[in-house]
Design an enzyme around this catalytic site. Structure first.
Site, PDB file in Angstrom:
ATOM      1  N   THR A  34      41.981  67.416  16.895  1.00 44.18           N
ATOM      2  CA  THR A  34      43.261  66.803  16.560  1.00 44.18           C
ATOM      3  C   THR A  34      43.883  66.244  17.843  1.00 44.18           C
ATOM      4  O   THR A  34      43.261  66.280  18.903  1.00 44.18           O
ATOM      5  CB  THR A  34      44.221  67.835  15.924  1.00 44.18           C
ATOM      6  OG1 THR A  34      44.521  68.845  16.883  1.00 44.18           O
ATOM      7  CG2 THR A  34      43.590  68.485  14.693  1.00 44.18           C
TER       8      THR A  34
ATOM      9  N   LYS B 269      42.315  68.971  25.274  1.00 49.39           N
ATOM     10  CA  LYS B 269      42.716  69.567  26.549  1.00 49.39           C
ATOM     11  C   LYS B 269      43.899  70.529  26.421  1.00 49.39           C
ATOM     12  O   LYS B 269      43.997  71.485  27.183  1.00 49.39           O
ATOM     13  CB  LYS B 269      43.103  68.467  27.544  1.00 49.39           C
ATOM     14  CG  LYS B 269      41.944  67.624  28.005  1.00 49.39           C
ATOM     15  CD  LYS B 269      42.373  66.529  28.960  1.00 49.39           C
ATOM     16  CE  LYS B 269      43.159  65.429  28.269  1.00 49.39           C
ATOM     17  NZ  LYS B 269      42.371  64.593  27.331  1.00 49.39           N
TER      18      LYS B 269
ATOM     19  N   GLU C 110      33.265  71.646  26.253  1.00 51.18           N
ATOM     20  CA  GLU C 110      32.669  70.748  27.257  1.00 51.18           C
ATOM     21  C   GLU C 110      33.402  69.416  27.321  1.00 51.18           C
ATOM     22  O   GLU C 110      33.587  68.843  28.396  1.00 51.18           O
ATOM     23  CB  GLU C 110      31.183  70.537  26.941  1.00 51.18           C
ATOM     24  CG  GLU C 110      30.416  69.674  27.921  1.00 51.18           C
ATOM     25  CD  GLU C 110      30.296  70.293  29.312  1.00 51.18           C
ATOM     26  OE1 GLU C 110      31.120  69.920  30.169  1.00 51.18           O
ATOM     27  OE2 GLU C 110      29.403  71.124  29.536  1.00 51.18           O
TER      28      GLU C 110
ATOM     29  N   VAL D  79      36.697  67.949  29.808  1.00 54.13           N
ATOM     30  CA  VAL D  79      36.619  67.345  31.148  1.00 54.13           C
ATOM     31  C   VAL D  79      35.402  66.428  31.209  1.00 54.13           C
ATOM     32  O   VAL D  79      34.280  66.850  30.935  1.00 54.13           O
ATOM     33  CB  VAL D  79      36.502  68.441  32.241  1.00 54.13           C
ATOM     34  CG1 VAL D  79      36.421  67.810  33.631  1.00 54.13           C
ATOM     35  CG2 VAL D  79      37.666  69.419  32.163  1.00 54.13           C
TER      36      VAL D  79
ATOM     37  N   GLY E 128      41.640  49.026  25.665  1.00 51.65           N
ATOM     38  CA  GLY E 128      41.644  50.315  24.974  1.00 51.65           C
ATOM     39  C   GLY E 128      41.484  51.507  25.907  1.00 51.65           C
ATOM     40  O   GLY E 128      41.309  52.640  25.464  1.00 51.65           O
TER      41      GLY E 128
ATOM     42  N   GLU F  36      46.802  53.917  26.845  1.00 51.96           N
ATOM     43  CA  GLU F  36      47.610  53.915  25.633  1.00 51.96           C
ATOM     44  C   GLU F  36      48.874  53.076  25.851  1.00 51.96           C
ATOM     45  O   GLU F  36      49.205  52.706  26.977  1.00 51.96           O
ATOM     46  CB  GLU F  36      47.981  55.353  25.276  1.00 51.96           C
ATOM     47  CG  GLU F  36      46.726  56.208  25.206  1.00 51.96           C
ATOM     48  CD  GLU F  36      46.903  57.462  24.383  1.00 51.96           C
ATOM     49  OE1 GLU F  36      47.735  57.475  23.461  1.00 51.96           O
ATOM     50  OE2 GLU F  36      46.181  58.425  24.661  1.00 51.96           O
TER      51      GLU F  36
ATOM     52  N   ASP G 294      47.243  63.902  32.704  1.00 49.18           N
ATOM     53  CA  ASP G 294      45.915  64.109  32.109  1.00 49.18           C
ATOM     54  C   ASP G 294      44.985  64.782  33.119  1.00 49.18           C
ATOM     55  O   ASP G 294      44.302  65.760  32.795  1.00 49.18           O
ATOM     56  CB  ASP G 294      45.349  62.749  31.676  1.00 49.18           C
ATOM     57  CG  ASP G 294      43.903  62.838  31.227  1.00 49.18           C
ATOM     58  OD1 ASP G 294      43.667  63.346  30.109  1.00 49.18           O
ATOM     59  OD2 ASP G 294      43.012  62.424  31.993  1.00 49.18           O
TER      60      ASP G 294
ATOM     61  N   LYS H 194      43.130  68.663  33.285  1.00 54.02           N
ATOM     62  CA  LYS H 194      41.707  68.884  33.547  1.00 54.02           C
ATOM     63  C   LYS H 194      41.472  69.794  34.743  1.00 54.02           C
ATOM     64  O   LYS H 194      40.607  70.659  34.711  1.00 54.02           O
ATOM     65  CB  LYS H 194      41.011  67.530  33.741  1.00 54.02           C
ATOM     66  CG  LYS H 194      40.903  66.753  32.423  1.00 54.02           C
ATOM     67  CD  LYS H 194      40.555  65.291  32.647  1.00 54.02           C
ATOM     68  CE  LYS H 194      40.438  64.550  31.316  1.00 54.02           C
ATOM     69  NZ  LYS H 194      40.378  63.080  31.507  1.00 54.02           N
TER      70      LYS H 194
ATOM     71  N   GLY I 202      35.399  58.029  25.722  1.00 55.39           N
ATOM     72  CA  GLY I 202      34.606  57.173  24.850  1.00 55.39           C
ATOM     73  C   GLY I 202      34.261  57.873  23.548  1.00 55.39           C
ATOM     74  O   GLY I 202      34.129  59.085  23.494  1.00 55.39           O
TER      75      GLY I 202
END
Lengths: 349, 349
Positions: free
Chosen positions: A99, A128, A152, A155, A209, A212, A223, A227, A324
């Site tokens: 989600t 995350k 996995e 990160v 893309g 955002e 972000d 991580k 991706g």
């Protein structure tokens, strides 16, 4: 061996995972004796379905491609299914939580993960929020319930990080980690060196893309902070929180800064780093001028990389995609296959 | 869990391994429940010993540091022990084969490995000869005898390659591999770009211990050929021989070539590559002009790197040491720990 898999969330990552599963069905069966049945999907926006017999992925992926609601998979009209009801009622071996990411609270994903673990499901996530904010709690809960909890994809998407450390660095102590963990900012800095102003580079990233509409999480470093917190808490057994990480984004860097640095043999990179000193974690995310002769300076565009400083092996760098559809979809598959191989070994006992 | 380990060969790699084992004794016991007893060492030049009770590594490493013969470990004079006699008479769980590399025949190492496997020992080697020339035969023999045969150190020393593929790329097809697998030639090319003539750069490499007195195996590409053959046969299940690999060394490249390339935005690299086309392996080792924007162009000095092109993940690059006492010594430990963890899982059955 066949697994019943349920998806909470069916956005880019969830769909990427389903596409791979569909494409690779025969390959996975033939090479690893792995079979998967998707027994349910629950997405807040796209709708939900519970299908104990397994969903026909060709049919479902067509529906998603046409932008239709997931309920259209069946003729009869289904009522709206909330995630909590879904987790309670779907019979799955593995729950895939994909989600949306909330870096402030980790919710509602964390609640979903807990519910799934308590029900006895293995959980795989690329989210995350829950891992950055509640790793130790979720890990303990999974141990208590005797299930796997894998992440996995949190990160560097499907590029192996936790798997790499677990499988290949045993015997080493990790002295420090340093990396480029946010592809969007790396892309923007690369384009600024090519002559674009920050605003132009950001706009291009948005068009492609990579960024955002609200780019704050990327460009202000949140972000990457999430991580480096995950890496610190997992690899150094740390207990740090995002707000304890020194953070500076890339918005203070001008095209002139980037070009001046280049002229002097340096390149600006948003570097996330962490090390343990006297039992304490020191972690930061900030722009650094890296000499062009250093490997991390030469990681360009949206590529990510993480450098491990190890006491025996010295510096080892893994470089690969950081985001991706397929790449993060693969992270989910990679964790599930890992669970599969572990279960196979347990079964043989 | 305690293992009896015997070493055939006690040169740089063997000693590097023993040093790590000695340094990390407590760490390995505490973290992985791993204990090792060195029950024998047999070196053609330095002498041999069989010691079922386990060798005191502090004492032995001192003897080696002083350049004395291994037999001095004991007071009583021992007769000369040949490798064949050693393998027959030492009682070991794991045999570490680290004798000298012969890329023409793979001997005598291959015979030692076979003998050890047939005796029921797990075998770990960093010797390229046996694996480049006899991989499938040795693999089958190990399977037949129900022992592990591991060789992480044959390519990029302790930097994970086989472990990485095995643990982290499952579900992917490897479309192509391309890498810089020889540190000596990479160092020479780097120094030529800094202004040295080939002969000067080679001399510097020899002074620093990166190149041997006879540098043929490195500069003519034979070392990289052995490595790409190993990778092809292991990762693509190929059956190729070194002589089937297109090979060109770096001796035909002048300082002017290197500088001209640089000016045009390229860098010469000795690239080893392999892919499978219509069931056939196409492999080569040759100097290539790589655009400076490509990651492999920026691997400098003695560093090695291997790029995997994967169908799901895209390009993933691992970069790390390609040689070295501790680095290759660690490759041996890494394989042994791998065997240990597999045995632990089997024991639990």
């Amino acid at each position: 061996m066949a697994y019943r898999i349920a998806l909470i969330g069916c956005g880019t990552v969830g769909q990427g995972f389903l596409e791979i599963l569909n494409e690779k069905e025969k390959f996975l069966k033939k090479n690893y004796d792995f079979e998967a049945k998707i027994v349910g999907i629950c997405d807040k926006l796209k709708g939900s379905i519970i299908e104990p017999e397994g969903i026909d992925l060709d049919k479902l992926l067509d529906i998603l491609k046409r932008g239709e609601r997931i309920e259209n998979y069946r003729k009869e009209e289904a009522g709206k299914i909330e995630a909590e009801y879904f987790i309670d009622n779907v019979e799955a071996d593995i729950m895939v939580e994909v989600t949306y990411t909330n870096l402030q609270t980790g919710e509602p994903a964390t609640a979903y993960i807990k519910k799934a673990i308590q029900k006895g499901c293995h959980v795989v996530t690329s989210n995350k929020g829950p891992v950055a904010l509640h790793y130790h709690e979720l890990k303990k809960l999974a141990e208590k319930n005797n299930v796997y909890f894998k992440f996995e994809g949190t990160v560097m998407s499907g590029s192996p990080i936790f798997n790499l450390v677990e499988s290949s660095f045993k015997g080493n102590e990790i002295l420090e980690i340093r990396g480029i963990l946010n592809g969007t900012t790396n892309f923007i800095l690369t384009k600024m060196e090519e002559g674009l102003e920050y605003e132009q580079a950001l706009k291009l990233a948005q068009e492609l893309g990579y960024a955002e509409a609200d780019p704050t999480a990327d460009v202000e470093g949140y972000d990457a902070v999430a991580k480096i917190v995950i890496l610190s808490n997992v690899l150094f057994d740390g207990k740090i929180k995002p707000q304890e990480v020194e953070r500076e984004g890339i918005t203070g860097i001008s095209k002139e800064d980037v070009l001046n640095a280049k002229e002097m043999g340096y390149r600006y990179k948003l570097i996330a780093s962490a090390k343990k000193e006297n039992g304490e974690i020191i972690a930061s995310v900030k722009p650094e001028r890296i000499p062009l002769t250093e490997p991390l300076a030469n990681i360009t565009d949206i590529i990510n990389a993480l450098c491990f400083k190890l006491d025996l092996l010295g510096e080892v760098i893994i470089q690969g995609p950081g985001a991706g559809r397929k790449e993060t979809g693969y992270a989910i598959l990679s964790d599930i296959l890992n669970i599969h191989f572990n279960i196979l070994k347990e079964e043989r006992r």
